[in-house]
Scaffold this motif. Structure first.
Motif, PDB file in Angstrom:
ATOM      1  N   PHE A   1      -7.465  -3.776   4.161  1.00 17.58           N
ATOM      2  CA  PHE A   1      -7.984  -3.049   5.316  1.00 17.58           C
ATOM      3  C   PHE A   1      -8.060  -1.574   4.947  1.00 17.58           C
ATOM      4  CE2 PHE A   1      -5.749  -6.694   7.083  1.00 17.58           C
ATOM      5  CZ  PHE A   1      -6.545  -7.101   8.145  1.00 17.58           C
ATOM      6  N   THR A   2      -8.749  -0.773   5.751  1.00 13.91           N
ATOM      7  CA  THR A   2      -8.606   0.676   5.658  1.00 13.91           C
ATOM      8  C   THR A   2      -7.584   1.082   6.713  1.00 13.91           C
ATOM      9  OG1 THR A   2     -10.453   1.079   7.152  1.00 13.91           O
ATOM     10  CG2 THR A   2     -10.936   1.095   4.787  1.00 13.91           C
ATOM     11  N   ILE A   3      -6.914   2.202   6.492  1.00 14.83           N
ATOM     12  CA  ILE A   3      -5.868   2.644   7.413  1.00 14.83           C
ATOM     13  C   ILE A   3      -6.237   3.986   8.030  1.00 14.83           C
ATOM     14  CG2 ILE A   3      -4.440   3.777   5.656  1.00 14.83           C
ATOM     15  CD1 ILE A   3      -1.995   2.394   7.176  1.00 14.83           C
ATOM     16  N   THR A   4      -5.751   4.233   9.239  1.00 16.18           N
ATOM     17  CA  THR A   4      -6.108   5.441   9.985  1.00 16.18           C
ATOM     18  C   THR A   4      -5.285   6.665   9.590  1.00 16.18           C
ATOM     19  OG1 THR A   4      -4.540   4.925  11.756  1.00 16.18           O
ATOM     20  CG2 THR A   4      -6.823   4.124  12.008  1.00 16.18           C
ATOM     21  N   GLY A   5      -4.180   6.482   8.886  1.00 16.99           N
ATOM     22  CA  GLY A   5      -3.332   7.611   8.509  1.00 16.99           C
ATOM     23  C   GLY A   5      -2.207   7.167   7.599  1.00 16.99           C
ATOM     24  N   ALA A   6      -1.359   8.104   7.234  1.00 12.86           N
ATOM     25  CA  ALA A   6      -0.254   7.829   6.324  1.00 12.86           C
ATOM     26  C   ALA A   6       0.725   6.825   6.933  1.00 12.86           C
ATOM     27  CB  ALA A   6       0.476   9.117   5.987  1.00 12.86           C
ATOM     28  N   ALA A   7       1.302   5.991   6.083  1.00 10.59           N
ATOM     29  CA  ALA A   7       2.306   5.005   6.498  1.00 10.59           C
ATOM     30  C   ALA A   7       3.205   4.706   5.314  1.00 10.59           C
ATOM     31  CB  ALA A   7       1.641   3.738   7.007  1.00 10.59           C
ATOM     32  N   GLY A   8       4.465   4.449   5.585  1.00  9.98           N
ATOM     33  CA  GLY A   8       5.445   4.216   4.534  1.00  9.98           C
ATOM     34  C   GLY A   8       5.324   2.860   3.867  1.00  9.98           C
ATOM     35  N   ASP A   9       5.948   2.766   2.709  1.00 10.47           N
ATOM     36  CA  ASP A   9       6.024   1.531   1.932  1.00 10.47           C
ATOM     37  C   ASP A   9       6.699   0.435   2.753  1.00 10.47           C
ATOM     38  OD1 ASP A   9       5.858  -0.047  -0.426  1.00 10.47           O
ATOM     39  OD2 ASP A   9       7.905   0.507  -0.971  1.00 10.47           O
ATOM     40  N   LYS A  10       6.103  -0.744   2.790  1.00 10.81           N
ATOM     41  CA  LYS A  10       6.669  -1.919   3.460  1.00 10.81           C
ATOM     42  C   LYS A  10       6.903  -1.685   4.955  1.00 10.81           C
ATOM     43  CE  LYS A  10       7.796  -4.173  -0.601  1.00 10.81           C
ATOM     44  NZ  LYS A  10       6.804  -3.541  -1.441  1.00 10.81           N
ATOM     45  N   THR A  11       6.011  -0.907   5.596  1.00 11.38           N
ATOM     46  CA  THR A  11       6.099  -0.697   7.040  1.00 11.38           C
ATOM     47  C   THR A  11       5.062  -1.550   7.759  1.00 11.38           C
ATOM     48  OG1 THR A  11       4.681   1.265   6.923  1.00 11.38           O
ATOM     49  CG2 THR A  11       7.072   1.626   6.883  1.00 11.38           C
ATOM     50  N   ILE A  12       5.238  -1.689   9.064  1.00 11.05           N
ATOM     51  CA  ILE A  12       4.417  -2.557   9.898  1.00 11.05           C
ATOM     52  C   ILE A  12       3.189  -1.799  10.395  1.00 11.05           C
ATOM     53  CG2 ILE A  12       4.406  -3.977  11.988  1.00 11.05           C
ATOM     54  CD1 ILE A  12       7.525  -4.187  11.585  1.00 11.05           C
ATOM     55  N   VAL A  13       2.044  -2.484  10.371  1.00  9.06           N
ATOM     56  CA  VAL A  13       0.796  -1.889  10.855  1.00  9.06           C
ATOM     57  C   VAL A  13       0.189  -2.785  11.934  1.00  9.06           C
ATOM     58  CG1 VAL A  13       0.274  -0.579   8.760  1.00  9.06           C
ATOM     59  CG2 VAL A  13      -0.537  -2.935   8.966  1.00  9.06           C
TER      60      VAL A  13
END
Length: 124
Positions: A10-22
């Protein structure tokens, strides 16, 4: 990435940590960091995302790893906290809780631990 999980990009809307929930967004093929148990959870990132528009891999099945946001017992059903970390999914009357799966081992905040990917909803 976990050897026993399968992923979708997927593409993501912003920064997110390793192994975090989206969570899913209203846009096709896009996810965002999850912030509440009521979010429509897509899954767990394989690796951290540094910013918007980045292509990320999200665990959709099998056994994967997630970061803990609190005390978790083996067998707990898991949802997200405000930071995209896994916490036990707690039944609440009148509210739906989106679940990513089941903890395979006990964990405490900050641990990266394995879980069985089994998305579902607990309806209150």
């Amino acid at each position: 990435m976990s050897a026993n999980a399968w992923f979708k990009s997927f593409t993501i809307t912003g920064a997110a940590g390793d192994k975090t929930i989206v969570k899913f967004t209203a846009n096709r093929g896009e996810v965002a960091p999850a912030t509440a148990a009521t979010d429509k959870i897509a899954g767990v990132l394989a690796l951290a995302a540094t910013g918007a528009g980045q292509v990320v891999d999200v665990a959709m099945g099998g056994v994967h790893e997630v970061v803990a946001g609190g005390v978790i017992a083996a067998g707990d059903l898991l949802t997200t906290d405000a930071n995209g970390a896994a916490v036990p999914a707690v039944f609440a009357a009148g509210a739906a809780r989106h679940v990513i799966g089941k903890a395979l081992v006990p964990a405490v905040a900050g641990d990266i631990f394995p879980y069985l990917v089994a998305p579902s909803v607990i309806a209150g």
